[in-house]
Motif scaffolding. Sequence first.
Motif, PDB file in Angstrom:
ATOM      1  N   VAL A  40       0.864  -1.187   0.000  1.00  0.00           N
ATOM      2  CA  VAL A  40       0.000   0.000   0.000  1.00  0.00           C
ATOM      3  C   VAL A  40       0.896   1.230   0.000  1.00  0.00           C
ATOM      4  O   VAL A  40       1.829   1.323   0.799  1.00  0.00           O
ATOM      5  N   ALA A  41       0.624   2.165  -0.885  1.00  0.00           N
ATOM      6  CA  ALA A  41       1.385   3.414  -0.919  1.00  0.00           C
ATOM      7  C   ALA A  41       0.967   4.284   0.258  1.00  0.00           C
ATOM      8  O   ALA A  41      -0.205   4.652   0.381  1.00  0.00           O
ATOM      9  N   GLY A  42       1.923   4.625   1.129  1.00  0.00           N
ATOM     10  CA  GLY A  42       1.605   5.482   2.268  1.00  0.00           C
ATOM     11  C   GLY A  42       1.368   6.919   1.865  1.00  0.00           C
ATOM     12  O   GLY A  42       0.669   7.664   2.556  1.00  0.00           O
ATOM     13  N   VAL A  43       1.923   7.316   0.725  1.00  0.00           N
ATOM     14  CA  VAL A  43       1.735   8.676   0.210  1.00  0.00           C
ATOM     15  C   VAL A  43       1.479   8.609  -1.290  1.00  0.00           C
ATOM     16  O   VAL A  43       2.181   7.891  -2.013  1.00  0.00           O
ATOM     17  N   ILE A  44       0.474   9.321  -1.751  1.00  0.00           N
ATOM     18  CA  ILE A  44       0.185   9.439  -3.182  1.00  0.00           C
ATOM     19  C   ILE A  44       0.106  10.916  -3.543  1.00  0.00           C
ATOM     20  O   ILE A  44      -0.665  11.674  -2.940  1.00  0.00           O
ATOM     21  N   GLU A  45       0.909  11.330  -4.498  1.00  0.00           N
ATOM     22  CA  GLU A  45       0.879  12.694  -5.014  1.00  0.00           C
ATOM     23  C   GLU A  45       0.251  12.679  -6.404  1.00  0.00           C
ATOM     24  O   GLU A  45       0.644  11.876  -7.256  1.00  0.00           O
ATOM     25  N   ILE A  46      -0.708  13.552  -6.625  1.00  0.00           N
ATOM     26  CA  ILE A  46      -1.481  13.561  -7.872  1.00  0.00           C
ATOM     27  C   ILE A  46      -1.395  14.936  -8.531  1.00  0.00           C
ATOM     28  O   ILE A  46      -1.502  15.968  -7.859  1.00  0.00           O
ATOM     29  N   ARG A  47      -1.205  14.923  -9.823  1.00  0.00           N
ATOM     30  CA  ARG A  47      -1.262  16.164 -10.608  1.00  0.00           C
ATOM     31  C   ARG A  47      -2.215  15.930 -11.772  1.00  0.00           C
ATOM     32  O   ARG A  47      -2.015  15.001 -12.570  1.00  0.00           O
ATOM     33  N   VAL A  48      -3.245  16.751 -11.867  1.00  0.00           N
ATOM     34  CA  VAL A  48      -4.242  16.658 -12.930  1.00  0.00           C
ATOM     35  C   VAL A  48      -4.256  17.970 -13.709  1.00  0.00           C
ATOM     36  O   VAL A  48      -4.261  19.048 -13.113  1.00  0.00           O
ATOM     37  N   ALA A  49      -4.245  17.868 -15.044  1.00  0.00           N
ATOM     38  CA  ALA A  49      -4.231  19.080 -15.862  1.00  0.00           C
ATOM     39  C   ALA A  49      -4.867  18.798 -17.215  1.00  0.00           C
ATOM     40  O   ALA A  49      -4.821  17.669 -17.712  1.00  0.00           O
ATOM     41  N   ALA A  50      -5.469  19.828 -17.790  1.00  0.00           N
ATOM     42  CA  ALA A  50      -5.911  19.753 -19.176  1.00  0.00           C
ATOM     43  C   ALA A  50      -4.710  20.010 -20.073  1.00  0.00           C
ATOM     44  O   ALA A  50      -3.739  20.659 -19.669  1.00  0.00           O
TER      45      ALA A  50
END
Length: 234
Positions: A40-50
């Motif tokens: 299980v990933a203890g940290v998830i960083e997400i970047r969403v862009a058009a």
Amino acid sequence: MKRILMLIILLTVSILAADNQDDQLWQKAQEIARANWNWVAGVIEIRVAALDEDGEEMMPTDLMFSYELEDGEITGYYDGGKRMDSLVPESDQMVQEMLKQDMTPDSASIFLNDGNWNLQVTRTGIEKKIRKMNCVEFSYTCQQPDEDGMIIPVQGNIWLDSETGAPVYDEQSMQPPVDMVKGITNKITYNYKKGDWTVKSIESITSVEAMGQSMQMKNKMDFKKYWRYKPEGF
């Protein structure tokens, strides 16, 4: 001459239809997947862009989440984020949708599935160095079921370390049966160290068409600080 032509056609079809799941390197990858499915990933960083017409990012959103084990359940926390330099509140729809996700590990994959995926694997014979590792390419097709039971056609190329069999990099395209979504391409990078195999990052491009207009969305997820999930009886 007709018989020779027919023989060539039959041989070509048999090569194209060949399934190399019994390949020794592929079986090594299966063993690695079997031993590492419960991270299980203890940290998830997400970047969403058009994306604009030149593939440049527009209106980016950056979010961070953390996950801990509490009373035997995986609990997610929102650790903050920004959208075009403005703080994103926890009430934001994107944040709430992420917090609703069940992060319990699932062993099902192209390496470990119940056979209903109709997986076909071919060793292409292509080798190249990826992330300083000598890798062997396998192409594959399958029909992957999602959480709602919908079948998603998938095709891709995955690169395995030529010695250990550990998956290093995967490029795949998906066609989910969802209105407006025309297709999704994923680039998946893996880490393998001292027997531990985890997903490092996933970069997805989703092509959308609505009201006669087309656009693309980019989603980049980085996974860090993994810990093992041990279900009851494990």
